[in-house]
Design an enzyme around this catalytic site. Structure first.
Site, PDB file in Angstrom:
ATOM      1  N   GLU A  93      35.784  32.382  52.567  1.00 35.21           N
ATOM      2  CA  GLU A  93      35.247  32.431  53.923  1.00 35.21           C
ATOM      3  C   GLU A  93      33.764  32.767  53.929  1.00 35.21           C
ATOM      4  O   GLU A  93      33.244  33.366  52.991  1.00 35.21           O
ATOM      5  CB  GLU A  93      35.966  33.498  54.730  1.00 35.21           C
ATOM      6  CG  GLU A  93      35.656  34.884  54.205  1.00 35.21           C
ATOM      7  CD  GLU A  93      36.215  35.993  55.086  1.00 35.21           C
ATOM      8  OE1 GLU A  93      37.355  35.866  55.519  1.00 35.21           O
ATOM      9  OE2 GLU A  93      35.484  36.962  55.306  1.00 35.21           O
ATOM     10  N   CYS A 113      38.898  39.865  45.246  1.00 37.45           N
ATOM     11  CA  CYS A 113      37.982  40.873  44.713  1.00 37.45           C
ATOM     12  C   CYS A 113      38.781  41.850  43.862  1.00 37.45           C
ATOM     13  O   CYS A 113      39.947  42.113  44.147  1.00 37.45           O
ATOM     14  CB  CYS A 113      37.318  41.617  45.879  1.00 37.45           C
ATOM     15  SG  CYS A 113      36.028  42.770  45.379  1.00 37.45           S
ATOM     16  N   GLY A 160      34.210  39.514  47.687  1.00 40.94           N
ATOM     17  CA  GLY A 160      33.876  39.541  46.263  1.00 40.94           C
ATOM     18  C   GLY A 160      32.786  40.538  45.939  1.00 40.94           C
ATOM     19  O   GLY A 160      32.104  41.049  46.823  1.00 40.94           O
ATOM     20  N   SER A 192      24.631  42.467  47.765  1.00 40.17           N
ATOM     21  CA  SER A 192      25.236  43.775  48.027  1.00 40.17           C
ATOM     22  C   SER A 192      26.238  44.115  46.931  1.00 40.17           C
ATOM     23  O   SER A 192      27.129  43.326  46.624  1.00 40.17           O
ATOM     24  CB  SER A 192      25.946  43.723  49.385  1.00 40.17           C
ATOM     25  OG  SER A 192      26.532  44.961  49.678  1.00 40.17           O
ATOM     26  N   HIS A 217      28.559  54.793  50.854  1.00 34.66           N
ATOM     27  CA  HIS A 217      29.695  55.336  51.614  1.00 34.66           C
ATOM     28  C   HIS A 217      30.001  56.827  51.423  1.00 34.66           C
ATOM     29  O   HIS A 217      30.639  57.431  52.276  1.00 34.66           O
ATOM     30  CB  HIS A 217      30.962  54.508  51.405  1.00 34.66           C
ATOM     31  CG  HIS A 217      30.760  53.032  51.612  1.00 34.66           C
ATOM     32  ND1 HIS A 217      29.858  52.509  52.510  1.00 34.66           N
ATOM     33  CD2 HIS A 217      31.336  51.956  51.026  1.00 34.66           C
ATOM     34  CE1 HIS A 217      29.891  51.189  52.473  1.00 34.66           C
ATOM     35  NE2 HIS A 217      30.763  50.819  51.582  1.00 34.66           N
ATOM     36  N   CYS A 334      33.960  41.346  56.681  1.00 40.42           N
ATOM     37  CA  CYS A 334      34.649  41.930  55.544  1.00 40.42           C
ATOM     38  C   CYS A 334      36.011  41.344  55.201  1.00 40.42           C
ATOM     39  O   CYS A 334      36.960  42.065  54.898  1.00 40.42           O
ATOM     40  CB  CYS A 334      34.801  43.424  55.754  1.00 40.42           C
ATOM     41  SG  CYS A 334      33.341  44.145  56.451  1.00 40.42           S
TER      42      CYS A 334
END
Ligand code: SAH
Length: 354
Positions: A93, A113, A160, A192, A217, A334
């Protein structure tokens, strides 16, 4: 049948020139061919200014990989999401967003992933393979052709982990930024990573001036390991060292992504610790409102609290922004749509399907 044809869209101009030279073909012919590939042609016969003989030589040696749009969803805010089918049937996607500066595509770099971040919808989907440079490029090309827009920015923030597919991603960047091809500005490509430190160092040494984002995070090892398993391999201290190295070698700042998770990483102490982590780094923090994280016992920090957190960070001297959420109604963040698509869950019918 064994497929012996070479994937021409995954070749840099230099590689193509080298291949052409070994066949006794001139450099300018390689440049012409490379230009056609960058224009998303599907067949060598469409390369109208190449001779018939050259086209038939190319057909015997190369194939042109493309990606087929299976589904297109449009959000109320204009963000569009695309589900692609690749030639082996794999599903990926990408998202098209419109900003003041132009159009930006958020592309995937792998089918699935391996990283298993707890807050990510893809963490339950198995990894099946890396994408070739040609398949990353095809996402941008197909979206651009389908929508009739010029894409000026590309973020490798789809499904990924780009640094787990390092060679193909670097190749993709070289091909997409080639002046003789798509000519995307190097600084307009963002990559990223969840924090694969040896690759951050290698990337710094490549001297590629694409923008680097690190999904941080949390700066607390036990919290970060509990939401991002990669932290068990590369802890916070090692990550900081790699980031400092990147700052030093590239002279570029790093954008740190920080997803806001209620009661996990959003206290004043977390803000203070984050500011200490960033102390000798050239950085910027992007607070991300968490998207659909109800599974796995997580919940999103409220918008009000995100502003409070941002203010704490500012008071500690941190350069911070809050990410605008685009396309939440089509799960444009995401990997959620791909996750739904693969599980056979239905879309809401208000979405504009193709
Ligand atoms: N593997 C790379 C790129 C893919 S994820 C990385 O980890 O950076 C792209 C970004 O979306 C990352 O910052 C990731 O942490 C974030 N993300 C993943 N799931 C999310 C969710 N449910 N809500 C908000 N952001 C999320």
């Amino acid at each position: 049948m064994i497929d012996f044809l070479k994937d021409i869209k995954s070749m840099t101009l230099e590689e193509l020139i080298g291949d052409f030279a070994s066949m006794g073909l001139k450099k300018y012919k390689a440049e012409q061919t490379f230009k056609w590939i960058s224009k998303n042609v599907k067949s060598f016969d469409d390369m109208s200014d190449l001779s018939k003989d050259l086209r038939s030589i190319l057909k015997q040696k190369y194939k042109i990989i493309s990606a087929k749009i299976l589904k297109r969803l449009e959000s109320k805010d204009g963000t569009k999401k695309f589900i692609f089918e690749l030639e082996d049937g794999a599903i990926i996607e990408s998202v098209l967003m419109k900003y003041k500066f132009g159009y930006s595509v958020c592309a995937s770099t792998q089918v699935g992933c391996k990283m298993r971040c707890k807050f990510c919808a893809n963490s339950n989907l198995t990894f099946s393979r890396n994408l070739y440079a040609s398949e990353i490029l095809s996402q941008v090309q197909e979206i651009s052709s389908n929508e009739g827009v010029t894409v000026s920015n590309i973020t490798l923030m789809g499904v990924g982990e780009p640094f787990d597919n390092y060679e193909n991603v670097i190749k993709f960047i070289k091909i997409a930024t080639s002046q003789k091809g798509m000519s995307i500005g190097m600084r307009r490509i963002s990559i990223s990573t969840c924090g694969i430190c040896d690759k951050i160092i290698r990337f710094a040494d490549e001297k590629i001036s694409a923008t680097l984002s690190v999904s941080l995070h949390s700066v607390d090892d036990s919290i970060r390991s509990s939401i991002m398993p990669i932290n068990k391999a590369f802890g916070v201290e090692e990550l900081k060292k790699a980031c400092r190295y990147y700052n030093k070698v590239s002279n570029k700042r790093i954008s740190f992504e920080y997803i806001m998770l209620n009661g996990i990483n959003d206290s004043k102490k977390d803000a203070k610790n984050l500011s200490l982590f960033l102390k000798d780094l050239i950085s910027h923090v992007n607070l991300i409102p968490a998207n659909n994280v109800k599974y796995n016992g997580l919940s999103a920090t409220s918008t009000e609290r995100i502003y409070v957190f941002a203010n704490w960070l500012m008071s500690f001297g941190v350069n911070v922004t809050i990410r605008r959420t685009l396309g939440p109604d089509i799960d444009a963040s995401c990997g959620q749509l791909r996750a739904k698509f693969l599980s056979g869950e239905n879309y809401e019918c208000s979405f504009k399907d193709r």
